[in-house]
Design an enzyme around this catalytic site. Structure first.
Site, PDB file in Angstrom:
ATOM      1  N   ASP A 179     -70.495  45.834 -14.309  1.00  0.00           N
ATOM      2  CA  ASP A 179     -71.369  45.343 -15.307  1.00  0.00           C
ATOM      3  C   ASP A 179     -71.285  45.582 -16.637  1.00  0.00           C
ATOM      4  O   ASP A 179     -71.293  44.557 -17.674  1.00  0.00           O
ATOM      5  CB  ASP A 179     -73.006  45.565 -14.885  1.00  0.00           C
ATOM      6  CG  ASP A 179     -73.866  44.558 -15.443  1.00  0.00           C
ATOM      7  OD1 ASP A 179     -73.850  43.461 -15.278  1.00  0.00           O
ATOM      8  OD2 ASP A 179     -74.797  45.420 -16.043  1.00  0.00           O
ATOM      9  N   LYS A 184     -69.990  42.725 -19.709  1.00  0.00           N
ATOM     10  CA  LYS A 184     -70.933  42.778 -20.956  1.00  0.00           C
ATOM     11  C   LYS A 184     -69.837  42.986 -22.073  1.00  0.00           C
ATOM     12  O   LYS A 184     -70.053  41.970 -23.204  1.00  0.00           O
ATOM     13  CB  LYS A 184     -71.858  43.847 -21.187  1.00  0.00           C
ATOM     14  CG  LYS A 184     -73.141  43.551 -20.080  1.00  0.00           C
ATOM     15  CD  LYS A 184     -73.961  44.865 -20.115  1.00  0.00           C
ATOM     16  CE  LYS A 184     -75.204  44.490 -19.209  1.00  0.00           C
ATOM     17  NZ  LYS A 184     -76.102  45.604 -19.184  1.00  0.00           N
TER      18      LYS A 184
END
Length: 812
Positions: A677, A681
């Site tokens: 994750d 980003k």
């Protein structure tokens, strides 16, 4: 005691002067009255022209003076009965002969000094006050004519003299005793200590009236002009402009400074200090209410009181790396301009100290540029500063309002309204008092800009925005709660009627053209048909609702596939879902391109940092001309929560489970702990910074043992518990050096990387608490000290608030 001032248009003709006499006599029946008059409309400009022609050895000043003489003689004949004309006509002739002699002297010398110009232009007010006094005499009205030069004392700064109030006030008080009901005084003129004539600056008749009012402690000051008070905008530019009933002194000062011609800026000072009410009235519509200028007008719903403009303006920009961290540049610049008596209309300086911008009146721009170039010649020669950059044919447009203070969103509406109408902003300034937001734009855009802003702030009705939300899990539910709670506020404060017209979860969907009741949305969704994304998209587009925003609060790749179709129909997309922005670069770029092509929005602020303004800040840096050199970030609220709570006293698996229970992790916590994750980003940030990276380009240094990645989620937790010694070792190694564990994402030299690091005290990432995220931007402007964005980066409430913010951005 009261003071009435009549402007040039009010005394432009004999008929107009008769109206002035009616108003003056009516006022005098209520209380002793001082009447201050301007020159007949246009006379001051003609006197200046005559003087300049004479100084240039252009003898066309002579017919111009004869024209002025004839105009005043005609006014006297139209105003007075034949029996009373002789003496006044003789006085007018005498004054005009003096004017001709004065101009002849200027012609002979070939020079027009400031002192001589003051004497020349004073004849306009001296003649008009004589005509008004003669009109009162012809009516048999008791009055006394005053010579303001004998009462108002100034310094010897000819053209814009400063008043000596300590001397002036007693002289006025001694002359105006109230023994007669009416006093008539010329505006604009005063006298230096040696008795020579001075003037108070253009528009100084207003100032004269305020000086009299302040000295006498008048009950009111009335400024009579040709409009019915101060207006929300210049009525010559905006047909829908309307009078402002009541306004504060400070607001009136701001509006008058930026071009509201009905009031001269210094006028406010004497009456403001004394708290004297000031009325602006229309000579030609005396029954109109006008505008009352007072200390504290009652609050109303309009945060913006008025819109004004001033031009032509030139923008002068001083730039160079030699300015950074070196004190004194601003002082030297302003001192150089002051030496040349150049008034600075607007100033702004970048936070990097790399540039200073000043706006000056275009007639002063040559002198300003020369003064600045001379002052900084040495630095320019050594390459520390660039030569002064100048941009002409500009104007300042200002929003003014006492109630703009502490009301966010005013600037955003201003910039949005101008941007949507192709009006480019060259510079902005806002004082700490928040009463004024000024923008510098092209002069040719002034009419458009003022009309756009007037419509935005004074005329616009409630705007309907239609929202479809896909995903009603933790974040989606919080979003709907926030939308429901804020609906009345949005309607009242932002004039937005924000309706949710569609909802979808993984099983069903519902669309209602008239909007859903957010108090009972679950029942409406439960009664809806089975989810078919193609059908949902087709039906939504078939409704063809205006101002539609599609909000994706899922993690679904299938939902992300409909973005292209929506954007191509000008439906804005707000994505909490990271799938699209972190997909193949070609798809990411196509979505951005579609939004631009179809004049809509593709917004995904919450992809990074939940509700933190990280992507928006990055975009602002780039749009303002900055360039990102490197980034460091903690981008996982989950991992930060875990490493802030893990100290070896509780098992690592237990801390991770707590994070999941409190809603900080993805449904599968391995997406967080493996760094996938975080990698998404930093990939998104790198792309937003202009680098076409793909997901495999991001190096991921995982801290998890390989066994933790096998099996399902329960097996994951079993392996976390089995490898407790590994996690304890990581913690102990960092703690022994006084450091903290942080899962850091970085980007530099086109390379992105994520991994666990030990961060020492003093680093910006060391002090992060709880679920905090932080991003450090190192750019061309932020070289040694980064721009830091920090705050809560996980949690349904803050994430929903970030989505909500994107919805509002799309709505506007």
């Amino acid at each position: 005691m009261q003071v009435l001032k009549f402007g040039g248009s009010s005394v432009a003709t004999a008929d107009n002067i008769q109206r002035v006499l009616d108003l003056a006599q009516a006022a005098a029946r209520q209380a002793p009255t001082v009447v201050v008059v301007s020159a007949l409309g246009g006379v001051t400009d003609q006197l200046i022209t005559a003087g300049r022609r004479a100084a240039a050895h252009d003898d066309s000043y002579r017919p111009l003076l004869r024209e002025l003489e004839q105009r005043h003689l005609e006014a006297a004949r139209g105003l007075l009965p034949i029996a009373g004309q002789s003496a006044v006509l003789s006085q007018v002739k005498t004054s005009c002969n003096e004017l001709e002699s004065l101009c002849d002297g200027i012609f002979a010398l070939g020079e027009l000094s400031a002192r001589t110009l003051d004497r020349l232009v004073s004849y306009g007010e001296l003649l008009s006050s004589r005509l008004v006094a003669a009109g009162l005499a012809a009516r048999g009205a008791a009055h006394q004519r005053l010579d303001s030069r004998q009462l108002i004392r100034t310094d010897a700064r000819y053209g814009h003299a400063a008043v000596d109030f300590a001397t002036t006030n007693p002289l006025i008080q001694a002359a105006v005793t109230g023994e007669v009901p009416l006093y008539v005084a010329p505006g604009f003129v005063a006298a230096a200590p040696d008795g020579s004539t001075t003037t108070l600056g253009r528009g100084g008749s207003d100032y004269t009236a305020a000086i009299f009012a302040g000295a006498l402690g008048a009950s009111t000051l009335e400024i009579w002009t040709d409009v019915s008070g101060m207006m929300t905008a210049d009525p010559r530019l905006v047909r829908a402009a309307r009078p402002i009933p009541r306004i504060s002194y400070q607001e009136a000062m701001e509006l008058s400074h930026f071009g509201a011609k009905v009031l001269y800026p210094p006028t406010i000072q004497p009456v403001m200090r004394a708290g004297i009410p000031l009325w602006i009235k229309n000579t030609f519509a005396p029954t109109d209410a006008g505008t009352l200028v007072e200390v504290a007008p009652p609050a109303n719903h309009a945060f913006v009181r008025g819109i004004s403009s001033i031009g032509p303006i030139s923008l002068l920009r001083l730039e160079g790396s030699g300015m950074v961290g070196v004190p004194g540049f601003s002082r030297r610049l302003f001192a150089a301009l002051a030496q040349e008596q150049v008034n600075v209309v607007l100033i702004t300086q970048s936070s990097s100290e790399h540039s200073i911008c000043v706006a000056v009146s275009t007639p002063d721009a040559d002198r300003a540029q020369q003064a600045a170039d001379q002052e900084f010649a040495a630095e320019i020669g050594r390459g520390l500063l660039d030569p002064l950059d100048r941009e002409d044919e500009l104007a300042v447009v200002a929003l003014v309002g006492e109630q703009m203070k502490n009301h966010p969103g005013i600037s955003g509406r201003l910039f949005g309204a101008l941007g949507q109408n192709g009006v480019n902003i060259r510079a902005i300034a806002q004082g700490s008092s928040e009463k004024n937001i000024s923008t510098v734009i092209r002069q040719q855009d002034v009419r458009k800009a003022i009309n756009v802003l007037h419509e935005t702030f004074f005329e616009a009705t409630t705007r309907q925005v239609n929202v479809v939300v896909a995903g009603v899990g933790n974040v989606g539910r919080k979003l709907l709660e926030q939308l429901q709670r804020q609906q009345p506020w949005l309607r009242e404060k932002l004039r937005l009627h924000l309706r949710v017209v569609g909802l979808a979860n993984s099983r069903q969907f519902v669309l209602q053209e008239d909007g859903l009741d957010l108090a009972d949305w679950e029942a409406a969704l439960a009664a809806g048909p089975a989810l078919d994304l193609t059908r949902l998209t087709d039906e939504l587009l078939a409704l063809n609702l205006r101002n539609t925003v599609f909000v994706d609060v899922t993690a679904s790749a299938d939902v992300a596939q409909v973005y292209e179709q929506l954007l191509a129909r000008s439906v804005a997309v707000v994505a909490c879902n990271k799938v699209a922005a972190s997909a193949e670069y070609a798809r990411y770029a196509r979505l951005k391109s579609l939004a631009q092509e179809f004049n809509t929005q593709f917004l995904f602020e919450t992809n990074v940092g939940a509700g933190l303004p990280i992507i928006g800040t990055l975009g602002d840096l780039l749009r303002s001309g900055d360039e990102v050199q490197r980034m460091q970030a903690v981008l996982s609220g989950t991992l930060n929560f875990v490493f802030n709570h893990y100290d070896g006293t509780r098992p690592f698996a237990e801390v991770v489970r707590q994070a999941q229970q409190e809603g900080y992790t993805e449904p599968d916590p391995r997406l967080d702990l493996t760094g996938v994750d975080v990698a998404r980003k930093i990939l998104i940030l790198a792309r937003e910074a202009g680098h076409p990276l793909e997901m495999p380009d991001v190096q991921n240094d995982s801290f998890l043992p390989a066994a933790c990645l096998q099996g399902d989620v329960p097996a994951f937790y079993e392996q976390l518990a089995a490898h407790e010694a590994h996690f304890k070792g990581l913690y102990d190694a960092a703690a022994s050096q006084g450091k903290k564990l942080r899962f850091v994402a970085s980007f530099e030299d086109g390379q992105a990387r994520v991994g666990l690091q030990s961060v020492a005290p003093g680093h910006d990432l060391y002090s992060l608490q709880g679920k905090d995220n932080a991003v450090l931007f190192y750019t061309n402007r932020y070289v040694e000290q980064p721009l830091v964005v920090k705050g809560a980066g996980a949690g349904a409430e803050v994430t929903a608030s970030g989505v909500f913010a994107d919805v509002l951005r799309a709505a506007h």
